[in-house]
Design a protein around this motif. Structure first.
Motif, mmCIF file in Angstrom:
data_model
loop_
_atom_site.group_PDB
_atom_site.id
_atom_site.type_symbol
_atom_site.label_atom_id
_atom_site.label_comp_id
_atom_site.label_asym_id
_atom_site.label_seq_id
_atom_site.Cartn_x
_atom_site.Cartn_y
_atom_site.Cartn_z
ATOM 1 N N LYS A 108 0.831 -1.214 0.000
ATOM 2 C CA LYS A 108 0.000 0.000 0.000
ATOM 3 C C LYS A 108 0.865 1.264 0.000
ATOM 4 O O LYS A 108 0.536 2.255 -0.652
ATOM 5 N N LEU A 126 -3.406 -0.540 -5.023
ATOM 6 C CA LEU A 126 -3.686 -0.388 -3.584
ATOM 7 C C LEU A 126 -3.614 1.068 -3.132
ATOM 8 O O LEU A 126 -4.292 1.450 -2.185
ATOM 9 N N ILE A 174 -7.182 2.770 -4.193
ATOM 10 C CA ILE A 174 -8.461 2.293 -3.662
ATOM 11 C C ILE A 174 -8.435 2.235 -2.133
ATOM 12 O O ILE A 174 -7.390 2.346 -1.512
ATOM 13 N N GLU A 175 -9.606 2.049 -1.559
ATOM 14 C CA GLU A 175 -9.728 1.825 -0.121
ATOM 15 C C GLU A 175 -10.177 0.381 0.092
ATOM 16 O O GLU A 175 -11.094 -0.086 -0.567
ATOM 17 N N SER A 176 -9.522 -0.269 1.018
ATOM 18 C CA SER A 176 -9.843 -1.656 1.304
ATOM 19 C C SER A 176 -10.148 -1.799 2.795
ATOM 20 O O SER A 176 -9.420 -1.273 3.634
ATOM 21 N N SER A 203 -11.843 -9.033 2.086
ATOM 22 C CA SER A 203 -11.863 -7.582 2.219
ATOM 23 C C SER A 203 -12.808 -6.970 1.198
ATOM 24 O O SER A 203 -13.061 -7.548 0.142
ATOM 25 N N THR A 218 -13.380 -3.807 -1.248
ATOM 26 C CA THR A 218 -12.551 -2.841 -1.961
ATOM 27 C C THR A 218 -13.435 -1.892 -2.745
ATOM 28 O O THR A 218 -14.334 -2.326 -3.466
ATOM 29 N N ASN A 240 -11.070 -12.052 -6.647
ATOM 30 C CA ASN A 240 -12.226 -11.220 -6.311
ATOM 31 C C ASN A 240 -13.339 -11.455 -7.309
ATOM 32 O O ASN A 240 -13.211 -12.148 -8.252
#
Length: 162
Positions: free
Chosen positions: A58, A100, A103-105, A125, A127, A162
């Motif tokens: 990240k 990473l 985006i927000e995870s 998770s 995302t 995913n």
């Protein structure tokens, strides 16, 4: 036939994880009132290694991310495979870092099981965000295996989907 105890331990851990994951998710999308079953073993050394690896990706810290991988790591992602830490570091790691960052995870579940010098981590998770002009909203699944070495816990296998 299994060639060594390490292979037997790994298969035992994977079966345990599959069964525990099945038990947690047996009711589909129903709300689970007891979150303690979703976060197991997260204070263990292998869990800290997994967390440090994700944090390094990240933050774009290729040196730390590479250091946490076993040289012979095998990574499955998006239908592709990378067969060493150097191959990953020189190829797909850069794209993972860019993704990473964009985006927000949110971690929904993280379970880590250890038996001797072998461990595995399973996680889910959520995302969300935008990457390369495309809106992203997905649930990711992750399985990571680790081995305790003279240089600490190293990631030996990653499977992301995913």
């Amino acid at each position: 036939m299994l060639k060594n105890t390490s292979q037997l331990k790994m298969i035992s851990l994977l079966l345990l994880g599959a069964l525990s994951s099945f038990a947690v998710n047996a009711h589909g999308d129903e709300a689970h009132p007891n979150k303690s079953t979703l976060f197991v073993g997260i204070d263990s050394e292998p869990a800290h290694t997994v967390t440090a690896f994700k944090k390094a990706l990240k933050q774009g810290d290729q040196v730390t991310a590479r250091k946490l991988l076993a040289d012979n790591v095998i990574i499955f992602e998006g239908g592709g495979i990378e067969r060493s830490a150097d191959e990953y570091a020189n190829h797909h790691m850069h794209a993972d870092m860019a993704f990473l960052k964009a985006i927000e995870s949110t971690l929904l579940e993280h379970q880590v099981f250890t038996q001797g010098d072998i461990a595995f981590s399973i996680a889910r998770s959520s995302t969300e965000g935008s990457y390369k002009g495309k809106e992203i909203k997905s649930i990711g699944m992750e399985t990571i295996t680790l081995k305790n070495t003279d240089n600490g816990w190293k990631i030996t296998h990653i499977h992301w989907s995913n």
